[in-house]
Design a protein around this motif. Structure first.
Motif, PDB file in Angstrom:
ATOM      1  N   VAL A 167      30.167  41.060  27.582  1.00  0.00           N
ATOM      2  CA  VAL A 167      29.484  39.982  28.284  1.00  0.00           C
ATOM      3  C   VAL A 167      28.110  40.455  28.726  1.00  0.00           C
ATOM      4  O   VAL A 167      27.979  41.518  29.357  1.00  0.00           O
ATOM      5  CB  VAL A 167      30.292  39.518  29.508  1.00  0.00           C
ATOM      6  CG1 VAL A 167      29.551  38.391  30.236  1.00  0.00           C
ATOM      7  CG2 VAL A 167      31.683  39.074  29.099  1.00  0.00           C
ATOM      8  N   LEU A 169      24.972  39.120  30.905  1.00  0.00           N
ATOM      9  CA  LEU A 169      24.413  38.137  31.834  1.00  0.00           C
ATOM     10  C   LEU A 169      22.910  38.369  31.897  1.00  0.00           C
ATOM     11  O   LEU A 169      22.457  39.467  32.217  1.00  0.00           O
ATOM     12  CB  LEU A 169      25.035  38.327  33.219  1.00  0.00           C
ATOM     13  CG  LEU A 169      24.550  37.404  34.347  1.00  0.00           C
ATOM     14  CD1 LEU A 169      24.902  35.951  34.048  1.00  0.00           C
ATOM     15  CD2 LEU A 169      25.150  37.849  35.682  1.00  0.00           C
ATOM     16  N   VAL A 236      30.048  28.838  32.318  1.00  0.00           N
ATOM     17  CA  VAL A 236      30.401  30.238  32.100  1.00  0.00           C
ATOM     18  C   VAL A 236      31.913  30.394  31.951  1.00  0.00           C
ATOM     19  O   VAL A 236      32.398  31.138  31.083  1.00  0.00           O
ATOM     20  CB  VAL A 236      29.875  31.108  33.260  1.00  0.00           C
ATOM     21  CG1 VAL A 236      30.357  32.549  33.119  1.00  0.00           C
ATOM     22  CG2 VAL A 236      28.348  31.056  33.302  1.00  0.00           C
ATOM     23  N   TYR A 237      32.669  29.678  32.764  1.00  0.00           N
ATOM     24  CA  TYR A 237      34.132  29.739  32.690  1.00  0.00           C
ATOM     25  C   TYR A 237      34.612  29.307  31.310  1.00  0.00           C
ATOM     26  O   TYR A 237      35.448  29.983  30.688  1.00  0.00           O
ATOM     27  CB  TYR A 237      34.743  28.847  33.773  1.00  0.00           C
ATOM     28  CG  TYR A 237      36.257  28.855  33.780  1.00  0.00           C
ATOM     29  CD1 TYR A 237      36.957  29.806  34.522  1.00  0.00           C
ATOM     30  CD2 TYR A 237      36.984  27.919  33.035  1.00  0.00           C
ATOM     31  CE1 TYR A 237      38.351  29.823  34.525  1.00  0.00           C
ATOM     32  CE2 TYR A 237      38.368  27.926  33.023  1.00  0.00           C
ATOM     33  CZ  TYR A 237      39.043  28.882  33.773  1.00  0.00           C
ATOM     34  OH  TYR A 237      40.417  28.904  33.766  1.00  0.00           O
ATOM     35  N   LEU A 240      33.676  31.894  28.569  1.00  0.00           N
ATOM     36  CA  LEU A 240      34.513  33.092  28.571  1.00  0.00           C
ATOM     37  C   LEU A 240      35.924  32.780  28.082  1.00  0.00           C
ATOM     38  O   LEU A 240      36.545  33.604  27.374  1.00  0.00           O
ATOM     39  CB  LEU A 240      34.555  33.687  29.982  1.00  0.00           C
ATOM     40  CG  LEU A 240      33.240  34.302  30.475  1.00  0.00           C
ATOM     41  CD1 LEU A 240      33.361  34.763  31.920  1.00  0.00           C
ATOM     42  CD2 LEU A 240      32.816  35.473  29.584  1.00  0.00           C
ATOM     43  N   ILE A 253      24.955  35.024  28.407  1.00  0.00           N
ATOM     44  CA  ILE A 253      24.894  33.930  29.374  1.00  0.00           C
ATOM     45  C   ILE A 253      23.460  33.722  29.858  1.00  0.00           C
ATOM     46  O   ILE A 253      22.848  34.625  30.431  1.00  0.00           O
ATOM     47  CB  ILE A 253      25.804  34.231  30.579  1.00  0.00           C
ATOM     48  CG1 ILE A 253      27.244  34.466  30.113  1.00  0.00           C
ATOM     49  CG2 ILE A 253      25.732  33.095  31.596  1.00  0.00           C
ATOM     50  CD1 ILE A 253      28.160  34.993  31.212  1.00  0.00           C
ATOM     51  N   ARG A 273      28.098  35.236  38.713  1.00  0.00           N
ATOM     52  CA  ARG A 273      28.559  36.623  38.621  1.00  0.00           C
ATOM     53  C   ARG A 273      30.026  36.734  39.050  1.00  0.00           C
ATOM     54  O   ARG A 273      30.808  37.498  38.464  1.00  0.00           O
ATOM     55  CB  ARG A 273      27.690  37.522  39.505  1.00  0.00           C
ATOM     56  CG  ARG A 273      28.103  38.987  39.483  1.00  0.00           C
ATOM     57  CD  ARG A 273      27.853  39.611  38.118  1.00  0.00           C
ATOM     58  NE  ARG A 273      28.694  40.766  37.873  1.00  0.00           N
ATOM     59  CZ  ARG A 273      28.266  41.889  37.319  1.00  0.00           C
ATOM     60  NH1 ARG A 273      27.003  42.008  36.951  1.00  0.00           N
ATOM     61  NH2 ARG A 273      29.087  42.884  37.107  1.00  0.00           N
ATOM     62  N   VAL A 276      32.183  35.569  36.189  1.00  0.00           N
ATOM     63  CA  VAL A 276      32.230  36.615  35.163  1.00  0.00           C
ATOM     64  C   VAL A 276      33.212  37.706  35.560  1.00  0.00           C
ATOM     65  O   VAL A 276      34.060  38.126  34.754  1.00  0.00           O
ATOM     66  CB  VAL A 276      30.823  37.219  34.935  1.00  0.00           C
ATOM     67  CG1 VAL A 276      30.915  38.470  34.054  1.00  0.00           C
ATOM     68  CG2 VAL A 276      29.897  36.196  34.295  1.00  0.00           C
ATOM     69  N   ASP A 277      33.119  38.172  36.789  1.00  0.00           N
ATOM     70  CA  ASP A 277      33.981  39.267  37.238  1.00  0.00           C
ATOM     71  C   ASP A 277      35.459  38.878  37.234  1.00  0.00           C
ATOM     72  O   ASP A 277      36.335  39.700  36.941  1.00  0.00           O
ATOM     73  CB  ASP A 277      33.567  39.720  38.643  1.00  0.00           C
ATOM     74  CG  ASP A 277      32.218  40.434  38.641  1.00  0.00           C
ATOM     75  OD1 ASP A 277      31.817  40.940  37.574  1.00  0.00           O
ATOM     76  OD2 ASP A 277      31.561  40.485  39.700  1.00  0.00           O
ATOM     77  N   LYS A 280      36.439  38.263  33.157  1.00  0.00           N
ATOM     78  CA  LYS A 280      36.041  39.208  32.105  1.00  0.00           C
ATOM     79  C   LYS A 280      37.204  40.005  31.529  1.00  0.00           C
ATOM     80  O   LYS A 280      37.143  40.471  30.382  1.00  0.00           O
ATOM     81  CB  LYS A 280      34.988  40.177  32.649  1.00  0.00           C
ATOM     82  CG  LYS A 280      35.508  41.129  33.719  1.00  0.00           C
ATOM     83  CD  LYS A 280      34.439  42.094  34.181  1.00  0.00           C
ATOM     84  CE  LYS A 280      34.992  43.082  35.205  1.00  0.00           C
ATOM     85  NZ  LYS A 280      33.984  44.055  35.644  1.00  0.00           N
ATOM     86  N   VAL A 285      30.450  44.542  30.789  1.00  0.00           N
ATOM     87  CA  VAL A 285      29.478  43.592  31.333  1.00  0.00           C
ATOM     88  C   VAL A 285      28.125  44.265  31.523  1.00  0.00           C
ATOM     89  O   VAL A 285      28.017  45.325  32.148  1.00  0.00           O
ATOM     90  CB  VAL A 285      29.944  43.019  32.696  1.00  0.00           C
ATOM     91  CG1 VAL A 285      28.887  42.060  33.245  1.00  0.00           C
ATOM     92  CG2 VAL A 285      31.275  42.309  32.542  1.00  0.00           C
ATOM     93  N   SER A 287      24.220  43.302  32.953  1.00  0.00           N
ATOM     94  CA  SER A 287      23.449  42.336  33.725  1.00  0.00           C
ATOM     95  C   SER A 287      21.981  42.707  33.577  1.00  0.00           C
ATOM     96  O   SER A 287      21.513  43.688  34.158  1.00  0.00           O
ATOM     97  CB  SER A 287      23.866  42.369  35.197  1.00  0.00           C
ATOM     98  OG  SER A 287      23.161  41.400  35.951  1.00  0.00           O
TER      99      SER A 287
END
Length: 365
Positions: A167, A169, A236-237, A240, A253, A273, A276-277, A280, A285, A287
């Motif tokens: 991922v 970001l 984002v949800y 993923l 993203i 964020r 994502v956490d 994931k 990840v 960023s």
């Protein structure tokens, strides 16, 4: 500072020199090294096209040559005879107080920041004391200092875990080349045979999602996009979830760069964020903050703010054109210990390159 001075600053032609270094073949480098071993000095124009820099860049206010002379000098450097090269070498200046003060001013104008410049000048005074240094010694000293600053960061390679979801970001203010960088990064992974998915998380700017969709088509990768004004966290949800279900290698993203105030922007980024956490799993990840190389010390402030919210792991430095100085790279490295991982050096898809600290420092001189 006027436009003409902007183009002839401490390292005002970063892009042209970087391209020259990137284009230089191993054979050309070998010839330059042979000249260096034999004690031959390479001419001003020739030095700009290769890694053996000249001290004159530091000791004259005239600045760098034009892009055309820099690019045309590369083949000449290979065939130059030692006798001809010696007649064109630049003057080497003695390091005195006037020299140091002039250097200090030029470093400040090169966007290194006052604190960083003060530290460099203090170290320079200490190292050169009672050693009869000349401008060539100073150039070598600065190269080592700059390279060490970049080496001391966490590492410049993109984190990628094979056989797992990765991922990325991407954050940054509007206008820095964020969407373009995402498109080029997607194309890069796609060309490596990876399965790539984009997430259009900037739902607040009407054109943002459309621009990202165009880039997805150019890079021939998939995209998750919801109607304008949708919750970025929802985008984002879904991205993923799709990536995990359909076994994508990379999810990139996009995020908003400007809401009506900074507090709202940071709140949205913090929400993204968090999503994502939570989603994931075992994914790696990254960023990444996209910075315009010409923004100067404002770029350092941006890095501080985004780092607090997004836990930055790296920087993408864009728009290294003829007026961009790039000194903010060293300010970020010293103060935040965040590495530059990618640089944008042109408009082509392949012009998003890995950041090479040694090559970047050589290109500056």
């Amino acid at each position: 500072m006027g436009n003409s001075e902007g183009k002839s600053g401490f390292w005002g032609t970063t892009l042209n020199r970087l391209k020259s270094v990137l284009a230089k073949t191993k054979d050309q480098v070998g010839v330059d090294e042979a000249f260096a071993e034999s004690g031959t000095e390479v001419s001003t124009e020739q030095a700009q096209s290769g890694p053996s820099g000249s001290a004159g860049e530091l000791s004259t206010a005239s600045g760098a040559s034009s892009a055309s002379s820099a690019s045309s000098a590369a083949p000449q450097a290979v065939h130059a005879r030692p006798q001809e090269a010696q007649t064109k070498q630049k003057a080497v200046k003695v390091v005195d107080e006037d020299f140091i003060e002039t250097l200090q001013d030029r470093l400040i104008r090169a966007d290194l920041g006052l604190n960083n410049v003060d530290t460099l000048i203090e170290d320079l005074r200490r190292e050169s004391k009672s050693k009869n240094w000349n401008s060539l010694d100073v150039e070598n000293f600065l190269k080592k200092e700059f390279a060490q600053l970049l080496i001391d960061t966490k590492g410049t390679a993109l984190n990628y875990k094979a056989g797992s979801l990765n991922v990325i970001l991407v954050v940054g203010v509007n206008g820095v080349g964020k969407t373009t960088s995402i498109g080029k990064l997607a194309w890069r992974f796609k060309s490596q045979g990876k399965k790539v998915l984009l997430a259009a998380g900037d739902t607040f700017r009407a054109a943002a999602e459309s621009q990202l969709e165009i880039w997805s088509q150019r890079a021939q990768v998939d995209i998750v996009r919801l109607p304008d004004g949708s919750d970025p966290g929802a985008v984002v949800y879904q991205a993923l979830a799709k990536a995990n279900e359909e076994k994508y290698d990379v999810v990139i993203i996009d995020t908003a760069g400007r809401l009506h105030n900074k507090t709202n922007l940071m709140a949205e980024l913090k929400k993204i964020r968090s999503v994502v956490d939570k989603q994931k799993g075992e994914a790696s990840v990254e960023s990444l903050l996209v910075l315009d190389a010409s923004t100067g010390q404002n770029g350092l402030q941006q890095a501080k703010v985004f780092s607090e919210t997004c836990g930055l792991t790296g920087v993408i430095l864009t728009k290294l054109d003829g007026t961009a100085k790039g000194g903010v790279v060293f300010a970020i490295a010293r103060e935040l210990k965040i590495p530059v991982k990618l640089i944008g050096i042109g408009e082509k898809m392949e012009d998003l390159r890995d950041f090479d600290a040694d090559m970047f420092v050589e290109a500056l001189f």
